[in-house]
Design a protein around this motif. Structure first.
Motif, PDB file in Angstrom:
ATOM      1  N   UNK A  63      16.701 -16.543  51.574  1.00 18.85           N
ATOM      2  CA  UNK A  63      17.689 -16.518  52.474  1.00 18.85           C
ATOM      3  C   UNK A  63      17.773 -15.136  53.002  1.00 18.85           C
ATOM      4  N   UNK A  64      16.544 -14.583  53.416  1.00 21.72           N
ATOM      5  CA  UNK A  64      16.715 -13.365  54.170  1.00 21.72           C
ATOM      6  C   UNK A  64      17.876 -13.043  55.054  1.00 21.72           C
ATOM      7  N   UNK A  65      18.245 -14.001  56.036  1.00 29.17           N
ATOM      8  CA  UNK A  65      19.056 -13.609  57.044  1.00 29.17           C
ATOM      9  C   UNK A  65      20.536 -13.542  56.496  1.00 29.17           C
ATOM     10  N   UNK A  67      21.684 -14.097  52.212  1.00 29.87           N
ATOM     11  CA  UNK A  67      21.955 -13.524  51.069  1.00 29.87           C
ATOM     12  C   UNK A  67      21.234 -12.177  50.909  1.00 29.87           C
ATOM     13  N   UNK A  68      20.066 -11.978  51.196  1.00 24.94           N
ATOM     14  CA  UNK A  68      19.290 -10.842  50.947  1.00 24.94           C
ATOM     15  C   UNK A  68      20.002  -9.591  52.026  1.00 24.94           C
ATOM     16  N   UNK A  69      20.302  -9.998  53.071  1.00 25.39           N
ATOM     17  CA  UNK A  69      20.708  -9.082  54.109  1.00 25.39           C
ATOM     18  C   UNK A  69      22.011  -8.541  53.599  1.00 25.39           C
ATOM     19  N   UNK A  70      23.049  -9.440  53.321  1.00 26.20           N
ATOM     20  CA  UNK A  70      24.450  -9.199  52.833  1.00 26.20           C
ATOM     21  C   UNK A  70      24.442  -8.352  51.810  1.00 26.20           C
ATOM     22  N   UNK A  71      23.651  -8.599  50.415  1.00 29.48           N
ATOM     23  CA  UNK A  71      23.331  -8.035  49.386  1.00 29.48           C
ATOM     24  C   UNK A  71      22.872  -6.513  49.582  1.00 29.48           C
ATOM     25  N   UNK A  72      21.877  -6.613  50.636  1.00 29.13           N
ATOM     26  CA  UNK A  72      21.500  -5.028  50.808  1.00 29.13           C
ATOM     27  C   UNK A  72      22.632  -4.185  51.528  1.00 29.13           C
ATOM     28  N   UNK A  73      23.181  -4.853  52.397  1.00 28.77           N
ATOM     29  CA  UNK A  73      24.512  -4.198  53.196  1.00 28.77           C
ATOM     30  C   UNK A  73      25.436  -3.628  52.229  1.00 28.77           C
ATOM     31  N   UNK A  96       9.268 -17.972  60.425  1.00 29.26           N
ATOM     32  CA  UNK A  96       9.870 -17.500  61.758  1.00 29.26           C
ATOM     33  C   UNK A  96      11.266 -16.972  61.487  1.00 29.26           C
ATOM     34  N   UNK A  97      12.159 -17.422  60.883  1.00 24.79           N
ATOM     35  CA  UNK A  97      13.393 -17.033  60.516  1.00 24.79           C
ATOM     36  C   UNK A  97      13.391 -15.797  59.468  1.00 24.79           C
ATOM     37  N   UNK A  98      12.506 -15.873  58.625  1.00 28.89           N
ATOM     38  CA  UNK A  98      12.259 -14.801  57.745  1.00 28.89           C
ATOM     39  C   UNK A  98      11.820 -13.725  58.570  1.00 28.89           C
ATOM     40  N   UNK A  99      10.845 -13.730  59.481  1.00 29.86           N
ATOM     41  CA  UNK A  99      10.142 -12.887  60.047  1.00 29.86           C
ATOM     42  C   UNK A  99      11.166 -12.009  61.104  1.00 29.86           C
ATOM     43  N   UNK A 100      11.963 -12.768  61.855  1.00 30.29           N
ATOM     44  CA  UNK A 100      13.030 -12.231  62.672  1.00 30.29           C
ATOM     45  C   UNK A 100      14.301 -11.440  61.995  1.00 30.29           C
ATOM     46  N   UNK A 101      14.204 -11.760  60.624  1.00 31.78           N
ATOM     47  CA  UNK A 101      15.448 -11.430  59.947  1.00 31.78           C
ATOM     48  C   UNK A 101      15.054 -10.165  59.263  1.00 31.78           C
ATOM     49  N   UNK A 102      13.869  -9.757  59.205  1.00 34.64           N
ATOM     50  CA  UNK A 102      13.326  -8.789  58.392  1.00 34.64           C
ATOM     51  C   UNK A 102      13.735  -7.322  59.270  1.00 34.64           C
ATOM     52  N   UNK A 103      14.914  -6.968  59.125  1.00 31.09           N
ATOM     53  CA  UNK A 103      15.079  -5.794  59.514  1.00 31.09           C
ATOM     54  C   UNK A 103      15.435  -4.500  58.641  1.00 31.09           C
TER      55      UNK A 103
END
Length: 107
Positions: A63-65, A67-73, A96-103
């Protein structure tokens, strides 16, 4: 994806007590139950890492958009020196969701 989908378990997400995908957890391993998007929210993860003198993190998971994103922030806000996301070891509901969520190239 809505919170109700996650809570209902209709997405096949890992839940406490479920069998992991080949993950072997030993008795001496730290076990932290994550109940929200961030691995830091309402857990003792930060204190465990601080106690062990860990300043650099490598993040993997699903869940990149969310769990991953919030943990990183949260890791950045908690002043971890280096936070690395292994993009090939993360995923989302669709490629596609993974690709566009990869910031994470910015971190």
């Amino acid at each position: 994806m809505s919170r109700s989908q996650i809570v209902s378990g209709n997405l096949g997400l890992a839940t406490e007590g479920s069998k992991g995908a080949g993950l072997v957890v030993k008795e001496e391993d730290y076990k932290i139950v994550k109940t929200r998007f961030s691995a830091f929210f309402d857990t003792n993860l930060h204190s465990v890492l601080q106690g062990a003198g860990i300043n650099n993190l490598v993040v993997t998971g699903v869940q990149t958009p969310n769990c991953i994103r919030q943990t990183v922030y949260d890791a950045v806000a908690l002043d971890y020196q280096h936070v690395t996301v292994l993009v090939d070891a993360t995923a989302a509901a669709t490629p596609d969701i993974h690709r566009v969520s990869n910031v994470f190239d910015a971190y």
